[in-house]
Enzyme design. Structure first.
Site, mmCIF file in Angstrom:
data_model
loop_
_atom_site.group_PDB
_atom_site.id
_atom_site.type_symbol
_atom_site.label_atom_id
_atom_site.label_comp_id
_atom_site.label_asym_id
_atom_site.label_seq_id
_atom_site.Cartn_x
_atom_site.Cartn_y
_atom_site.Cartn_z
ATOM 1 C CB SER A 1 7.153 2.964 12.703
ATOM 2 O OG SER A 1 5.978 2.926 11.921
ATOM 3 N N GLY B 1 2.546 0.677 5.593
ATOM 4 C CA GLY B 1 2.571 2.084 6.028
ATOM 5 C C GLY B 1 3.522 2.300 7.188
ATOM 6 C CG ASP B 2 2.760 0.186 10.753
ATOM 7 O OD1 ASP B 2 2.081 1.225 10.762
ATOM 8 O OD2 ASP B 2 2.320 -0.917 11.121
ATOM 9 C CB ALA B 3 7.569 -0.895 6.395
#
Length: 341
Positions: A67, A295-297
């Protein structure tokens, strides 16, 4: 200079060992598709097997680090982000340092003398991913490292802090220290539900951190698990997001916002007793490479606008843009420059 070290992440730095596998492989190691788990004894032979039998890619990862790297990429401002976590003194650790520094992140790793750098098996089938993390050195992070003047300076400098829920399994006391600092100094503290097992088995430390959290991220499966564990009688993601946003807060300076992604369905944003839906960018199935890091992105894209004090709409749009870029590539990687408007 206004954005220097504005965003700090803390988490478990892991080297992703990514490979396309088959159903038989997953079955043999008792791995469910789209799950994220910690490695048990039965999973340990898997890492060698991946390397020997499959074509693997090594990518510096770990949820928070992903992230932060994406936020740094979206911002395109040198030195805007910092990151702390624990690696081993080995070639994987050196690789991690090189990779993260090249991404423009100011990394302050704690280097453990005894444990090897943590790895995460990324098992891919048909674009979907399953993650099995062998934390090793990542599990050795100590609050003493955080308290060292050169590291605490990063906490002091940051205006926004992001920690994935996975770090609750490693150093809840570090999370608490940073969370209390954020509340006392009116900084924005953000966390992620991160995985079903975190909501189920780390409920106590998650609950202890929650009053300090200004933005909670998660996906629909994690949100439903969180609701079930808390005895909430609903499966409705919008209702759950509203209930998460309404949980007690340590500081009344700002209300909590819950941001729940739902794959290709709209993103749910809840604040002040209301939920709003934001559409995601549709991607034809044939363009999907893998969902690892999506999801991290999303979080990285969202934070890149949040630190610039943009609207929630812009934050979600940037999150969706970043996730859309990442799922068309292998692992949590991105082109040289974003073209987010």
């Amino acid at each position: 200079m206004a954005y220097e070290r504005v965003l700090l992440g803390m988490g478990n730095p892991l080297l992703d060992i990514s490979a396309v596998v088959d159903e038989e492989f997953l079955g043999r190691y008792d791995i469910k598709l789209n799950d994220a788990i910690l490695a048990e004894e039965k999973h340990l032979p898997m890492y060698d097997e991946l390397v020997k039998k499959y074509k693997v890619e090594y990518i510096a990862g770990g949820a928070t680090q992903n992230s932060i790297k994406v936020a740094q990429w979206m911002l395109q401002i040198p030195g805007a982000t910092s990151y702390m976590g624990c690696i081993g003194k080995d070639k994987f650790g050196e690789e991690m340092k090189k990779n993260s520094t090249a991404a423009g992140v100011n990394v302050h790793y704690y280097e453990d003398e005894t444990a090897p750098t943590g790895t995460c098996a990324v098992c891919l089938i048909g674009g979907e991913r399953s993650l099995v993390a062998n934390l090793s050195a990542a599990n050795c992070y100590k609050i003493e490292h955080l308290k060292r003047p050169e590291n605490w300076a990063l906490v002091e400098k940051a205006k926004y802090i992001y920690i994935a829920g996975f770090f609750l399994t490693v150093s809840p006391d570090s999370i608490q220290l940073v969370a209390e600092h954020a509340a006392a100094t009116n900084k924005v503290f953000t966390m992620n539900l991160s995985a079903v097992f975190i909501c189920e088995f780390y409920k106590d430390v998650q609950e202890k951190a929650m009053p300090y959290v200004d933005y909670v991220f998660g996906n629909e499966t994690e949100a439903r698990t969180f609701a079930r564990v808390h005895g909430w009688k609903t499966e409705n993601v919008e209702e759950i997001a509203i209930m998460i946003s309404a949980l007690p807060k340590a500081s009344e300076k700002r209300k909590r916002i819950a941001v729940i992604t739902q794959g290709c369905d709209p993103v749910v944003v809840a604040e002040d007793g209301k939920a709003k839906l934001f559409p995601v960018i549709k991607l034809p199935k044939e363009k999907l490479v893998d969902t690892n890091g999506a999801g991290d992105a999303f979080v990285g894209g969202f934070l890149s606008q949040l630190v610039q004090e943009k609207s929630i709409e812009d934050c979600v749009r940037a999150g969706c843009y970043a996730a859309n870029v990442i799922i068309q590539r292998s692992g949590c990687t991105y082109p040289e420059k974003p073209d987010f408007q």
